[in-house]
Structure formats: structure tokens, C-alpha cells
Design an enzyme around this catalytic site. Structure first.
Site, PDB file in Angstrom:
ATOM      1  N   VAL A 224     -29.606 -11.367 -30.824  1.00  0.00           N
ATOM      2  CA  VAL A 224     -28.890 -10.892 -29.639  1.00  0.00           C
ATOM      3  C   VAL A 224     -28.589 -12.060 -28.717  1.00  0.00           C
ATOM      4  O   VAL A 224     -29.454 -12.925 -28.488  1.00  0.00           O
ATOM      5  CB  VAL A 224     -29.752  -9.848 -28.886  1.00  0.00           C
ATOM      6  CG1 VAL A 224     -29.147  -9.504 -27.541  1.00  0.00           C
ATOM      7  CG2 VAL A 224     -29.940  -8.603 -29.726  1.00  0.00           C
ATOM      8  N   CYS A 225     -27.364 -12.096 -28.191  1.00  0.00           N
ATOM      9  CA  CYS A 225     -27.010 -13.068 -27.155  1.00  0.00           C
ATOM     10  C   CYS A 225     -26.178 -12.344 -26.104  1.00  0.00           C
ATOM     11  O   CYS A 225     -26.098 -11.116 -26.101  1.00  0.00           O
ATOM     12  CB  CYS A 225     -26.262 -14.258 -27.756  1.00  0.00           C
ATOM     13  SG  CYS A 225     -24.616 -13.843 -28.380  1.00  0.00           S
ATOM     14  N   ALA A 226     -25.541 -13.088 -25.224  1.00  0.00           N
ATOM     15  CA  ALA A 226     -24.784 -12.451 -24.143  1.00  0.00           C
ATOM     16  C   ALA A 226     -23.521 -11.767 -24.644  1.00  0.00           C
ATOM     17  O   ALA A 226     -23.214 -10.639 -24.262  1.00  0.00           O
ATOM     18  CB  ALA A 226     -24.443 -13.477 -23.066  1.00  0.00           C
TER      19      ALA A 226
ATOM     20  N   MET B 172     -25.002  -8.507 -25.422  1.00  0.00           N
ATOM     21  CA  MET B 172     -25.586  -7.640 -24.397  1.00  0.00           C
ATOM     22  C   MET B 172     -24.529  -7.065 -23.461  1.00  0.00           C
ATOM     23  O   MET B 172     -24.756  -6.041 -22.822  1.00  0.00           O
ATOM     24  CB  MET B 172     -26.638  -8.412 -23.609  1.00  0.00           C
ATOM     25  CG  MET B 172     -27.880  -8.742 -24.424  1.00  0.00           C
ATOM     26  SD  MET B 172     -28.785  -7.263 -24.996  1.00  0.00           S
ATOM     27  CE  MET B 172     -29.614  -6.753 -23.485  1.00  0.00           C
TER      28      MET B 172
ATOM     29  N   GLN C 219     -22.031 -12.364 -28.248  1.00  0.00           N
ATOM     30  CA  GLN C 219     -21.973 -12.290 -29.717  1.00  0.00           C
ATOM     31  C   GLN C 219     -21.905 -13.656 -30.385  1.00  0.00           C
ATOM     32  O   GLN C 219     -22.522 -13.860 -31.439  1.00  0.00           O
ATOM     33  CB  GLN C 219     -20.801 -11.435 -30.213  1.00  0.00           C
ATOM     34  CG  GLN C 219     -20.753 -11.285 -31.746  1.00  0.00           C
ATOM     35  CD  GLN C 219     -19.655 -10.363 -32.225  1.00  0.00           C
ATOM     36  OE1 GLN C 219     -19.235  -9.446 -31.521  1.00  0.00           O
ATOM     37  NE2 GLN C 219     -19.161 -10.604 -33.434  1.00  0.00           N
TER      38      GLN C 219
END
Length: 376
Positions: free
Chosen positions: A72-74, A101, A76
């Protein structure tokens, strides 16, 4: 072999199915500590992306090979690179969250709450990544949407699938933690927009007043939505009794917590209003009503399908915030409160129509968890 892109909808299904999986969150530590994907069988490891640019050797021993691993990142992009590093290192069950996210914050999960007495249904839209809850109430081919999120396509598509016309949109109060989708729904569907007048004194747009004693109706049945003035979270907060069976409490009362009165700088003034609503106004209505709040604080509040609900009498027994004496109550709702929502003043101004941030800025303003609750 490659990693798999997984949607917020699929992640929600895993969470609700209580599947065991591991999340490698590659955002910075402050972002992770503020807000993350939560579930009853979820484990986390937070390592910022910049520490993994050259590979995952340093964390390989901390990531399980016998579980699904969700990166998971901000937004993708960073998660895709780290996911590929994991695959290259021999991990086989690797996923990257589609849209990151940002997409998790905006995803809405619809779940049916129940049927209405003369036909029709009430649905709850669960915003898994934000803790927001909104409602779609339909009967006889028409619908009311209550406390809609900014991402209104989900409601419009839902109405089209059911061949239902969105007739009215309601905000139970002027929101401070998320941007309301009510005006956008009005623009796109022609629906009437109802807002409590005491929360609307500074708004810059036309609306219908949501007033106790003036029911809102749809279709040609006797089903009605009955406004109940219930101040405390805001001075205008108004609950709704739907079909004499459901109590939509807005941000006044949640299943495991109570509303906070400080988001307009009025904690001292509104604490007494909040106590009066919870201990006098709500005590005058049936304890058999099903409480449907505008937020949840924890995944522990979610039912098997993701629904958040409880009988009012049970909430009074189990909710710690409802079992405080007067001094404890005032202290709980005015001192040592949790952090206020991100950009809440800017969100309030947006919901008043005073400012119009672009879509990217609106997304940034909303990032973060639900912070409308006080836990006793």
C-alpha cells in the site's frame, strides 16, 4: 510471475470475510501512524518506500511467504515498484492496492440494512477508509440520500441499477470531517437539498430547511422521514426517524461512542446541548429504534456484511459515553479530545460554499480517519 492489482472493493471483501493477510505499507511513518487499513486479521509492517528503492532484502525476513501480502502507498505507483521487488525476491502472493490510500479513502461499500414497511429498502453506504456512513432510502421508485460522500457516482449508479429517481438529498448537519456530496447530487439529479437552518446561516447556496415537524416523503406510500432537532455536535444537528423504525443520528450518537461538540470552536457552549439530546430528547423516543449513525470509529463496529447498526436501548446499555455523570460528561467532550479532523476548517468552508477547492485538493483535505467521536 507478477504481482496482482487489487481494488478497494476486493480488499473490503477480504476484511469482511475476516481473511488473514499482511499489509506492507510504504508511506512515510507519520502518514501510517495517523491512518491505515484495519481489520480483525490484518498484520502491518510500515517501511517507507525510499528505504526499499533498491530492493526488499532488508525486510524479507519480516514479510510472510505463506500469506497474501498487500503493498500500500498513497496513490499506487510506489506500491507497484515494491510489489515487483517482492516478486523478484521469490514472494508469490503479492498484491498492490489499486489507487492507493487515496482510492481506499473514497471507496463506498453498499449494504442493505432492511426493508421498509410498505415496500422499499434502506441501504447503508460504508466508507471503509474514512469511517463515514451515508444512507440510500428508496420506496415507490424514489429515493432520499442522507449525508452523502463527495464521490457521488456510487449513489447515482446505485439508483440507476434500481430504476429509482433520487428525489431528495439531506445533510443532518454541516460536516467538518468530509466534503458533502449533497450539492453535487442536486446538480446532477435535480434533487431537493435539505440542511438544518441553524447550520446554514453562512451557506452561500439555496437549500430547503430541515426542520422538526416538517417530514420529508418520497413516493406514494406512507413512509416518512421525520426530522428531530438534536443539537450538540453542531447547533443545527438534526436526527431522522425513518419509517418509525430507524434512527439516523448523524454525528450525535455512534454505536460505541458519542459526538464531539468542538469542531466549530463551541465545545463549552454545545456540551450541554449534546447532553440534553442524548439524555432527554433521545430518551423520549422508542428504545426499539435501530441506530444508524453517520460514522464508525473501529472495525469492531462492523457486522458480517459491513453494516453498522444497533438497537437504541442496547446502545444506552453498552456505550460508555452514555454512562457518565454530568461532570464526567462535560470533561469527556471538552477536554483531552482526540485530534481534530484534517483541514476541518477548510472542509466547513467548502461545505458552506465559501470556497471551491479543486478535486485533488478536496481529496487531500479528506485524507485521514474519522475524528468526529468521543469515547467514554
Amino acid at each position: 510471475m507478477d504481482f496482482t492489482i487489487i481494488s478497494p472493493k476486493e480488499v473490503t471483501e477480504k476484511l469482511l470475510g475476516k481473511e488473514s493477510f499482511f499489509i506492507l505499507d510504504v508511506r512515510n511513518k507519520d502518514a501510517f501512524s495517523d491512518w491505515k487499513i484495519e481489520g480483525s486479521r490484518v498484520e502491518h509492517l510500515n517501511v517507507p518506500y525510499f528505504d526499499l528503492i533498491d530492493g526488499v532484502d532488508k525486510i524479507a525476513g519480516q514479510v510472510p511467504k505463506d500469506q497474501d501480502v498487500l503493498v500500500v502507498c498513497a496513490k499506487q505507483g510506489s506500491s507497484e515498484m515494491v510489489a515487483q521487488h517482492l516478486v523478484d525476491a521469490g514472494f508469490e502472493r503479492v498484491f498492490a492496492l489499486e489507487g492507493g490510500m487515496k482510492a481506499w479513502s473514497e471507496f463506498l461499500h453498499p449494504v442493505k440494512i432492511g426493508n421498509l414497511k410498505e415496500g422499499g429498502s434502506i441501504y447503508q453506504f460504508v466508507r471503509m477508509g474514512k469511517g463515514c456512513l451515508s444512507y440510500f432510502i428508496e420506496t415507490d421508485g424514489e429515493a432520499i440520500i442522507v449525508d452523502p460522500a463527495r464521490t457521488v457516482d456510487a449513489y447515482i449508479d446505485f439508483a440507476k441499477e434500481r430504476n429509482v429517481t433520487i428525489k431528495h438529498v439531506v445533510d443532518t448537519h454541516l460536516h467538518a470531517d468530509h466534503i458533502s456530496g449533497a450539492r453535487l447530487l442536486r446538480e446532477r439529479t435535480g434533487a431537493s437539498y435539505y440542511l438544518p437552518p441553524k447550520d446554514a446561516e453562512e451557506v452561500q447556496f439555496s437549500h430547503e430547511p430541515l426542520i422538526e415537524g416538517h417530514d420529508v416523503s418520497i413516493g406514494n406510500t406512507s413512509m416518512k422521514v421525520e426530522p428531530i432537532y438534536s443539537p450538540g455536535h453542531t447547533i443545527g444537528s438534526t436526527s431522522l426517524i425513518v419509517d418509525n423504525h430507524y434512527l439516523l443520528t448523524g454525528d450525535i450518537l455512534f454505536v460505541e461512542s458519542i459526538g464531539r461538540p468542538d469542531l466549530a470552536g463551541k465545545a463549552g457552549d454545545w456540551a450541554e446541548d449534546l447532553r440534553n439530546t442524548l439524555h432527554e430528547k433521545y430518551k423520549q423516543i422508542s428504545g426499539d429504534l435501530i441506530v444508524l449513525p453517520a460514522h464508525f470509529s473501529s472495525v469492531s463496529e462492523l457486522g458480517d456484511q459491513g453494516q453498522v447498526q444497533a438497537k437504541l436501548s442496547d446502545v444506552y446499555k453498552k456505550n460508555a459515553g452514555l454512562n457518565l455523570d454530568e461532570n464526567e460528561f462535560r470533561s469527556a467532550v471538552s477536554e483531552n479530545l482526540p485530534p481534530q479532523p484534517n483541514a476541518y476548517q477548510e472542509i466547513r468552508q467548502t461545505n458552506m460554499g465559501k470556497i471551491t477547492p479543486d478535486a485533488d485538493r478536496q481529496s487531500e483535505m479528506e485524507i485521514g480517519p474519522n475524528r468526529c467521536a468521543v469515547h467514554g
